[in-house]
Motif scaffolding. Sequence first.
Motif, PDB file in Angstrom:
ATOM      1  N   THR A  86       0.833  -1.208   0.000  1.00 18.36           N
ATOM      2  CA  THR A  86       0.000   0.000   0.000  1.00 18.36           C
ATOM      3  C   THR A  86       0.865   1.255   0.000  1.00 18.36           C
ATOM      4  N   CYS A 134      -6.368  -8.576  -2.372  1.00 16.64           N
ATOM      5  CA  CYS A 134      -6.062  -7.428  -3.237  1.00 16.64           C
ATOM      6  C   CYS A 134      -6.762  -6.168  -2.740  1.00 16.64           C
ATOM      7  N   ARG A 135      -8.003  -6.298  -2.346  1.00 18.46           N
ATOM      8  CA  ARG A 135      -8.745  -5.135  -1.877  1.00 18.46           C
ATOM      9  C   ARG A 135      -8.159  -4.603  -0.575  1.00 18.46           C
ATOM     10  N   ASP A 139      -7.595  -1.016  -1.706  1.00 17.89           N
ATOM     11  CA  ASP A 139      -8.766  -0.159  -1.512  1.00 17.89           C
ATOM     12  C   ASP A 139      -8.389   1.289  -1.203  1.00 17.89           C
ATOM     13  N   VAL A 142      -7.027   2.942  -4.372  1.00 20.49           N
ATOM     14  CA  VAL A 142      -8.053   3.244  -5.371  1.00 20.49           C
ATOM     15  C   VAL A 142      -8.860   4.471  -4.954  1.00 20.49           C
ATOM     16  N   ARG A 143      -9.202   4.570  -3.679  1.00 28.53           N
ATOM     17  CA  ARG A 143      -9.970   5.737  -3.219  1.00 28.53           C
ATOM     18  C   ARG A 143      -9.167   7.023  -3.385  1.00 28.53           C
ATOM     19  N   PHE A 172     -13.554  -3.645  -7.271  1.00 24.54           N
ATOM     20  CA  PHE A 172     -13.305  -2.382  -6.564  1.00 24.54           C
ATOM     21  C   PHE A 172     -14.457  -1.396  -6.719  1.00 24.54           C
ATOM     22  N   ASP A 173     -15.361  -1.672  -7.637  1.00 26.25           N
ATOM     23  CA  ASP A 173     -16.544  -0.829  -7.838  1.00 26.25           C
ATOM     24  C   ASP A 173     -16.156   0.640  -7.969  1.00 26.25           C
ATOM     25  N   SER A 174     -15.179   0.892  -8.843  1.00 27.92           N
ATOM     26  CA  SER A 174     -14.657   2.250  -9.009  1.00 27.92           C
ATOM     27  C   SER A 174     -14.212   2.451 -10.445  1.00 27.92           C
TER      28      SER A 174
END
Length: 274
Positions: A86, A134-135, A139, A142-143, A172-174
């Motif tokens: 990260t 992965c998330r 996450d 990505v945010r 990731f819904d992004s």
Amino acid sequence: MPDRPLLGAALQGDDLERLGERITAEHRDVELQDFFMAEVLNGDWRPEAARIKALLSGWRGRLGIHGPFWGIDMSTPDPEVRVIVTRRMMQALDVCDHMGADQMVVHSPYTPWDYHTLDHFAFRSAYDWLIANCRASMDPVVRRAEALGVEIVLENVQDKDPDIRGTLARAFDSAAMQVSLDTGHAEFAHGSFGAPPVDYYIRRAGAQLRHVHLQDSDGYADRHWPPGEGRINWPAVFRALHELEVMPRLILELSDKSQIPAAIDWLAAKGLAR
């Protein structure tokens, strides 16, 4: 969509000094490959960033970077290693923010072992576990990318399944997580692992495909040869690209950067790109 898309190039600062006129005068897209090593991201990369900005003065193409990948596995289940993954990705986003880059390439975690083994487990728990790992790493990345206006694209490396990184990206819904294709990696997987041919990867990615590394291969190794030196069917590749509603960013990623102008000319002579 123009009949012949404009090719970009993956370069480092020194390459820009040598090839800058062909790249910047024609406002070709650039993918910077100076900022993925740990020692660079942990050090003071701003002087090199300033030099690159000066080399790109007056240029109006789109700018991306290649994110960290050496030793970086976003699917790691180890929470201590995950902290490092990260952090490296966040450091790369610092570069994007500083440079005004709006795209970052990262590597897919999937391997041929995954392709042949994940279905061995009783339910879809193995797939879900890998996505959850992965998330957990990505996450927050990505945010932050969403906030910066940076698009992260998942590049196939050892992916035998052309769909699997698209499934991961959707998890990731992004809109900030999309898909990349490396043509040479796909040809390597086709030749060495029995994966589909390159044009199939393009069609299967569909609207998620936002970035392409163009390089040729013999199907045995990851060659990064100029188009025409390997065995990829380039007319089939560009036919599949033209079927997409939006042309992805097309980036020549060659081991020998001095061959980029000749590669542009070769694809132009074939009537495939400019």
